[in-house]
Design an enzyme around this catalytic site. Sequence first.
Site, mmCIF file in Angstrom:
data_model
loop_
_atom_site.group_PDB
_atom_site.id
_atom_site.type_symbol
_atom_site.label_atom_id
_atom_site.label_comp_id
_atom_site.label_asym_id
_atom_site.label_seq_id
_atom_site.Cartn_x
_atom_site.Cartn_y
_atom_site.Cartn_z
ATOM 1 N N LEU A 56 -8.643 15.263 -2.035
ATOM 2 C CA LEU A 56 -9.059 13.862 -2.057
ATOM 3 C C LEU A 56 -8.379 13.248 -3.266
ATOM 4 O O LEU A 56 -8.395 13.828 -4.354
ATOM 5 C CB LEU A 56 -10.585 13.732 -2.205
ATOM 6 C CG LEU A 56 -11.472 13.882 -0.972
ATOM 7 C CD1 LEU A 56 -12.930 13.599 -1.348
ATOM 8 C CD2 LEU A 56 -11.038 12.975 0.165
ATOM 9 N N ASP A 57 -7.788 12.073 -3.094
ATOM 10 C CA ASP A 57 -7.185 11.395 -4.235
ATOM 11 C C ASP A 57 -8.227 11.211 -5.337
ATOM 12 O O ASP A 57 -9.425 11.052 -5.062
ATOM 13 C CB ASP A 57 -6.653 10.021 -3.823
ATOM 14 C CG ASP A 57 -5.465 10.122 -2.889
ATOM 15 O OD1 ASP A 57 -4.828 11.187 -2.863
ATOM 16 O OD2 ASP A 57 -5.179 9.126 -2.201
ATOM 17 N N ARG A 58 -7.757 11.191 -6.560
ATOM 18 C CA ARG A 58 -8.658 11.033 -7.703
ATOM 19 C C ARG A 58 -9.586 9.828 -7.565
ATOM 20 O O ARG A 58 -10.796 9.937 -7.820
ATOM 21 C CB ARG A 58 -7.841 10.947 -8.995
ATOM 22 C CG ARG A 58 -8.671 10.862 -10.257
ATOM 23 C CD ARG A 58 -7.783 10.822 -11.493
ATOM 24 N NE ARG A 58 -8.564 10.889 -12.718
ATOM 25 C CZ ARG A 58 -8.048 10.928 -13.941
ATOM 26 N NH1 ARG A 58 -6.740 10.905 -14.106
ATOM 27 N NH2 ARG A 58 -8.837 10.997 -14.997
ATOM 28 N N HIS A 165 -1.804 9.320 0.716
ATOM 29 C CA HIS A 165 -2.228 7.924 0.596
ATOM 30 C C HIS A 165 -2.171 7.210 1.946
ATOM 31 O O HIS A 165 -1.943 5.997 1.997
ATOM 32 C CB HIS A 165 -1.378 7.162 -0.421
ATOM 33 C CG HIS A 165 -1.496 7.691 -1.816
ATOM 34 N ND1 HIS A 165 -0.617 7.326 -2.819
ATOM 35 C CD2 HIS A 165 -2.369 8.554 -2.390
ATOM 36 C CE1 HIS A 165 -0.947 7.948 -3.937
ATOM 37 N NE2 HIS A 165 -2.012 8.698 -3.701
#
Length: 238
Positions: A56-58, A165
């Site tokens: 999961l992106d930050r 993304h």
Amino acid sequence: MSDPLPIVFQDDVVIAIDKPSGLLVHRSWLAKDATTFALQLVRDQIGQRVYPVHRLDRPTSGILLFAKSAEIARELSTAFSERQVEKQYHAVVRGYLGDGELDYALTEELDKVADRDADQDKAPQPAQTLYRCLAQVELPFQVSKKHATSRYSLMQLQPKTGRKHQLRRHMSHLRHPIIGDTRHGDGRHNKFFREHFGLQRLLLAATGLKFTHPVSGEVLNLSLPIPPDLSQLFDKQN
């Protein structure tokens, strides 16, 4: 982060937690400012080593799955890469967006340092996202010079592929960027949400994960409610 991470599901094989926005999954030299990481926090919280299965992106919050052995991690990672896992997200986007499906290939986003040896001319990869509007709101604030008011939509998003993304880039391609996205979004609306609502985060949350348990064969359907910082703007209008 002294408080324990919320556990969504746990057994002898896997554990899923609710990752806060701003927390990295694991240590990365690209984010030298970070001092806490989900991997280490979960390990310390349950007293055993865990292995990341997906990313999961930050800035994205929500369901993050770990395996309790390297073998299970490899098996689940394969399930993710082979599109055997159903993922659901919720997001707040700029403007009024309806329901639909976007099939729009994405070029790979490469870091100048970390990916300097990667293929710079790789062809765009197929990417598909289903999107559904859950609520809309119009606010009496002029954020853009073109419009006297500002409109926003609460969206349910289902990525059918797992490009880097992807949801942020797909919403931006539709000209309805996710609020709080500093890379692909609209800085004026991001600033508006920071100043008027105190929202500093990316308004994107992983709220659903459906997959086959690697040992029992049971279909696990994990879910989280929409975070209040995503839904509150729309709740006030009802």
